[in-house]
Write a protein that holds these residues in place. Sequence first.
Motif, PDB file in Angstrom:
ATOM      1  N   ILE A 256     -14.662   5.433 -10.821  1.00  0.00           N
ATOM      2  CA  ILE A 256     -15.270   4.883  -9.606  1.00  0.00           C
ATOM      3  C   ILE A 256     -16.772   5.172  -9.574  1.00  0.00           C
ATOM      4  CG2 ILE A 256     -15.211   4.900  -7.082  1.00  0.00           C
ATOM      5  CD1 ILE A 256     -12.333   6.029  -7.318  1.00  0.00           C
ATOM      6  N   ASN A 257     -17.532   4.158  -9.188  1.00  0.00           N
ATOM      7  CA  ASN A 257     -18.964   4.334  -8.931  1.00  0.00           C
ATOM      8  C   ASN A 257     -19.278   3.580  -7.639  1.00  0.00           C
ATOM      9  OD1 ASN A 257     -21.762   4.266  -8.804  1.00  0.00           O
ATOM     10  ND2 ASN A 257     -22.043   3.959 -11.001  1.00  0.00           N
ATOM     11  N   ASP A 258     -19.488   4.312  -6.547  1.00  0.00           N
ATOM     12  CA  ASP A 258     -19.723   3.663  -5.254  1.00  0.00           C
ATOM     13  C   ASP A 258     -21.188   3.688  -4.835  1.00  0.00           C
ATOM     14  OD1 ASP A 258     -20.240   6.229  -4.306  1.00  0.00           O
ATOM     15  OD2 ASP A 258     -18.349   6.437  -3.238  1.00  0.00           O
ATOM     16  N   SER A 259     -22.086   3.929  -5.789  1.00  0.00           N
ATOM     17  CA  SER A 259     -23.503   4.098  -5.455  1.00  0.00           C
ATOM     18  C   SER A 259     -24.110   2.845  -4.839  1.00  0.00           C
ATOM     19  CB  SER A 259     -24.295   4.508  -6.698  1.00  0.00           C
ATOM     20  OG  SER A 259     -24.162   3.530  -7.724  1.00  0.00           O
ATOM     21  N   LEU A 260     -23.670   1.657  -5.262  1.00  0.00           N
ATOM     22  CA  LEU A 260     -24.217   0.403  -4.742  1.00  0.00           C
ATOM     23  C   LEU A 260     -23.188  -0.381  -3.936  1.00  0.00           C
ATOM     24  CD1 LEU A 260     -26.242  -0.777  -7.880  1.00  0.00           C
ATOM     25  CD2 LEU A 260     -27.098   0.396  -5.849  1.00  0.00           C
ATOM     26  N   ALA A 261     -21.978   0.103  -3.883  1.00  0.00           N
ATOM     27  CA  ALA A 261     -20.906  -0.591  -3.168  1.00  0.00           C
ATOM     28  C   ALA A 261     -21.023  -0.372  -1.666  1.00  0.00           C
ATOM     29  CB  ALA A 261     -19.545  -0.112  -3.652  1.00  0.00           C
ATOM     30  N   GLY A 263     -18.254   0.089  -0.018  1.00  0.00           N
ATOM     31  CA  GLY A 263     -17.222   1.104   0.168  1.00  0.00           C
ATOM     32  C   GLY A 263     -15.954   0.736  -0.565  1.00  0.00           C
ATOM     33  N   PHE A 264     -15.206   1.773  -0.990  1.00  0.00           N
ATOM     34  CA  PHE A 264     -13.916   1.572  -1.663  1.00  0.00           C
ATOM     35  C   PHE A 264     -12.836   2.348  -0.917  1.00  0.00           C
ATOM     36  CE2 PHE A 264     -16.764   1.181  -5.497  1.00  0.00           C
ATOM     37  CZ  PHE A 264     -16.529  -0.173  -5.713  1.00  0.00           C
ATOM     38  N   THR A 265     -11.674   1.712  -0.770  1.00  0.00           N
ATOM     39  CA  THR A 265     -10.472   2.393  -0.314  1.00  0.00           C
ATOM     40  C   THR A 265      -9.421   2.224  -1.393  1.00  0.00           C
ATOM     41  OG1 THR A 265     -10.962   1.973   2.014  1.00  0.00           O
ATOM     42  CG2 THR A 265      -8.686   2.539   1.454  1.00  0.00           C
ATOM     43  N   THR A 324     -16.162   6.378  -0.697  1.00  0.00           N
ATOM     44  CA  THR A 324     -14.816   6.118  -1.224  1.00  0.00           C
ATOM     45  C   THR A 324     -13.799   6.995  -0.520  1.00  0.00           C
ATOM     46  OG1 THR A 324     -15.660   5.497  -3.409  1.00  0.00           O
ATOM     47  CG2 THR A 324     -13.355   6.190  -3.281  1.00  0.00           C
ATOM     48  N   THR A 325     -12.699   6.370  -0.104  1.00  0.00           N
ATOM     49  CA  THR A 325     -11.558   7.097   0.451  1.00  0.00           C
ATOM     50  C   THR A 325     -10.357   6.843  -0.452  1.00  0.00           C
ATOM     51  OG1 THR A 325     -12.342   6.911   2.723  1.00  0.00           O
ATOM     52  CG2 THR A 325     -10.004   7.354   2.426  1.00  0.00           C
ATOM     53  N   VAL A 326      -9.684   7.916  -0.859  1.00  0.00           N
ATOM     54  CA  VAL A 326      -8.515   7.797  -1.734  1.00  0.00           C
ATOM     55  C   VAL A 326      -7.308   8.388  -1.010  1.00  0.00           C
ATOM     56  CG1 VAL A 326      -7.502   8.396  -3.972  1.00  0.00           C
ATOM     57  CG2 VAL A 326      -9.968   7.991  -3.784  1.00  0.00           C
ATOM     58  N   THR A 327      -6.204   7.630  -1.011  1.00  0.00           N
ATOM     59  CA  THR A 327      -4.957   8.137  -0.440  1.00  0.00           C
ATOM     60  C   THR A 327      -3.863   8.121  -1.498  1.00  0.00           C
ATOM     61  OG1 THR A 327      -4.036   6.017   0.320  1.00  0.00           O
ATOM     62  CG2 THR A 327      -5.614   7.123   1.777  1.00  0.00           C
ATOM     63  N   ILE A 328      -2.939   9.067  -1.389  1.00  0.00           N
ATOM     64  CA  ILE A 328      -1.739   9.099  -2.231  1.00  0.00           C
ATOM     65  C   ILE A 328      -0.541   9.152  -1.293  1.00  0.00           C
ATOM     66  CG2 ILE A 328      -0.453  10.326  -4.018  1.00  0.00           C
ATOM     67  CD1 ILE A 328      -3.062  11.405  -5.092  1.00  0.00           C
ATOM     68  N   ASP A 329       0.295   8.143  -1.370  1.00  0.00           N
ATOM     69  CA  ASP A 329       1.459   8.023  -0.474  1.00  0.00           C
ATOM     70  C   ASP A 329       1.066   8.208   0.990  1.00  0.00           C
ATOM     71  OD1 ASP A 329       3.136   7.427  -2.542  1.00  0.00           O
ATOM     72  OD2 ASP A 329       3.906   9.451  -2.780  1.00  0.00           O
ATOM     73  N   GLY A 330      -0.047   7.611   1.356  1.00  0.00           N
ATOM     74  CA  GLY A 330      -0.475   7.618   2.747  1.00  0.00           C
ATOM     75  C   GLY A 330      -1.279   8.831   3.173  1.00  0.00           C
ATOM     76  N   LYS A 331      -1.413   9.851   2.312  1.00  0.00           N
ATOM     77  CA  LYS A 331      -2.177  11.051   2.664  1.00  0.00           C
ATOM     78  C   LYS A 331      -3.570  10.994   2.019  1.00  0.00           C
ATOM     79  CE  LYS A 331       1.585  14.220   3.635  1.00  0.00           C
ATOM     80  NZ  LYS A 331       2.046  15.611   3.539  1.00  0.00           N
ATOM     81  N   THR A 332      -4.579  11.192   2.840  1.00  0.00           N
ATOM     82  CA  THR A 332      -5.955  11.151   2.343  1.00  0.00           C
ATOM     83  C   THR A 332      -6.238  12.395   1.506  1.00  0.00           C
ATOM     84  OG1 THR A 332      -6.664   9.894   4.281  1.00  0.00           O
ATOM     85  CG2 THR A 332      -8.376  10.983   2.990  1.00  0.00           C
ATOM     86  N   VAL A 333      -6.653  12.174   0.247  1.00  0.00           N
ATOM     87  CA  VAL A 333      -6.930  13.296  -0.649  1.00  0.00           C
ATOM     88  C   VAL A 333      -8.413  13.404  -0.991  1.00  0.00           C
ATOM     89  CG1 VAL A 333      -4.601  13.188  -1.617  1.00  0.00           C
ATOM     90  CG2 VAL A 333      -6.449  11.954  -2.757  1.00  0.00           C
TER      91      VAL A 333
END
Length: 565
Positions: A256-261, A263-265, A324-333
Amino acid sequence: MKQKVLSCIMALVLVLGLFPGTALAEEPDGDTPTINVPRNGAVLNGTEYTTLDDAMEAASDGDTIYLGEGTYSGNDKNPTVVGKGAGKTLTFVGASPDKTTWNIQGPEEPYVVDKNCDYSFKESKSITFKNMTVVGSVYKDGSKQAKYLQGLAYIQNITLENCVFNGLAAYWGYSTTTFNNVTFNAPGTAESGIDAMEYSLWTWTGSEYTFNNCTFNSAGKVLNVYNEGQHGSTTINFKNCTVNSSNSDSLSVMNINDSLAQGFTVNFTGTNTVTGIKADGIAATDGSHASVAKNGAKKTTAEATCSKLFEFNMKYGNGNTGKTTVTIDGKTVWQDGKMVNHNIAANDGSKLYTDGYIDNAFTTNTTTQGKRTITTKTCKYCGWSEESSTYNWDVSRSKTATELNKNNESTVTLSLPSAEEKLSSDIVFVLDKSTSTDLKGDALTMLSKIKEQVNETGATVKVGVVVFNKTATVSAQLTDISTDEGYNAVKAGIETTIASGSNTHAGMLAGKQLLDNDTSVDAARKYLILVSDGVTYQFCKENDFSKAYTRNFNKELGGTLPPAH
């Protein structure tokens, strides 16, 4: 009669066998009947076409075109311009991935903006490919290459279902892209036909990518999560997928590179199996890889995700800018540029994140400070450290007071909360400013001993001070004395000097209010210590300790004598 039917079926099979150029196109889910399609031809609404161009030209919005054995593309003769299917919503169904191939084509010379894209379906709302192999991209000389920014351009929604995808593409749906049961062979694998190692896919276009039951075969790179915000924020859904890598130094599944994005989920759900990829870390170990950061530096603990599923690209600068926000099985990690916690469990209690915790990859160090034993665990993969403490207590857990002696004195023993109970305490000193210097010194000595126990045990104790003469004053609010700053503030409160007078009632009221105001501590853990010579001749009314009253017994001044006993 049965023999005739059987003979007819056998004859039909023999006749089909005489035409090797005929393939059977079939919907993967079996909902539609098998359709016979000539080699390199197409069938639309029951009509055979010798070329795909003819079928696309005859097709209407929403039609399904069946393909036979052979190789197809949206505009085989000239991929730099729109094809016969441009602007239409179409579904293409192949005979099978080993019989039908669709080539995404690259131009002879890169375009100024879209570089190496295929314009054959420009302005189409939706294009779906089923039951075939899709290659991205093939160039005029017949070579398969993994060039910068290639793919199908200007399509709103793209779907691949029960397909094989070989090579690399960066341009996908400008709104959504969906992959159902797709096998990706990334550049660098033998199946891709491309020697150089590269990603299978970039998230360059669109606002949503969905991967369901997909398989990824990689030689070191899988998915490049990167764009420059041209289509808004991007959501990536990754469910029940399998990832294999032949490279022990492989990047995590998503780089992942969110420097110019914008946002990513990223949402991981279901059972995602990763083989041949180690967790993103700060050092190469049996369970972690160490991606190179800018100028060849190693990643820091704050930059490493400790995960096989995702990492951040720091090679060209800071690729982790908190978008960037990352979730695993609905839990934000992962959120706001950092992991939420190094140890996050699933609802059933199983370990969910990180891989360091899943693998129990820790070094352990133990030190002792007085009655406190400190255990420090450090993750071998990412360097995350955490401390836990145990205590060897020999301190009473209650308060006691002796009987008054002939001088009306009592010895009070105040015990701090045990570490096992993880309790907090409040203590308020109520000081009579007419009290002797010795008693004030005793109060300071008691404060010093309380601080020693706090430092030794790690208990949480807040101390406040009320001083009184004819009225009461809070000279120190309830303050945590574990720090020098807090201790000195309370000490200064005890040493406060005010004018004479004696109203014990005011001091007690003010001390009680100070304790009552702190609702975070249980009432059983609150203590008020009165330091006074016991002489008082004033009182307060209605719990207002800022005003003093006295009783006048001088009849000449209008007073009344107390009743006789």
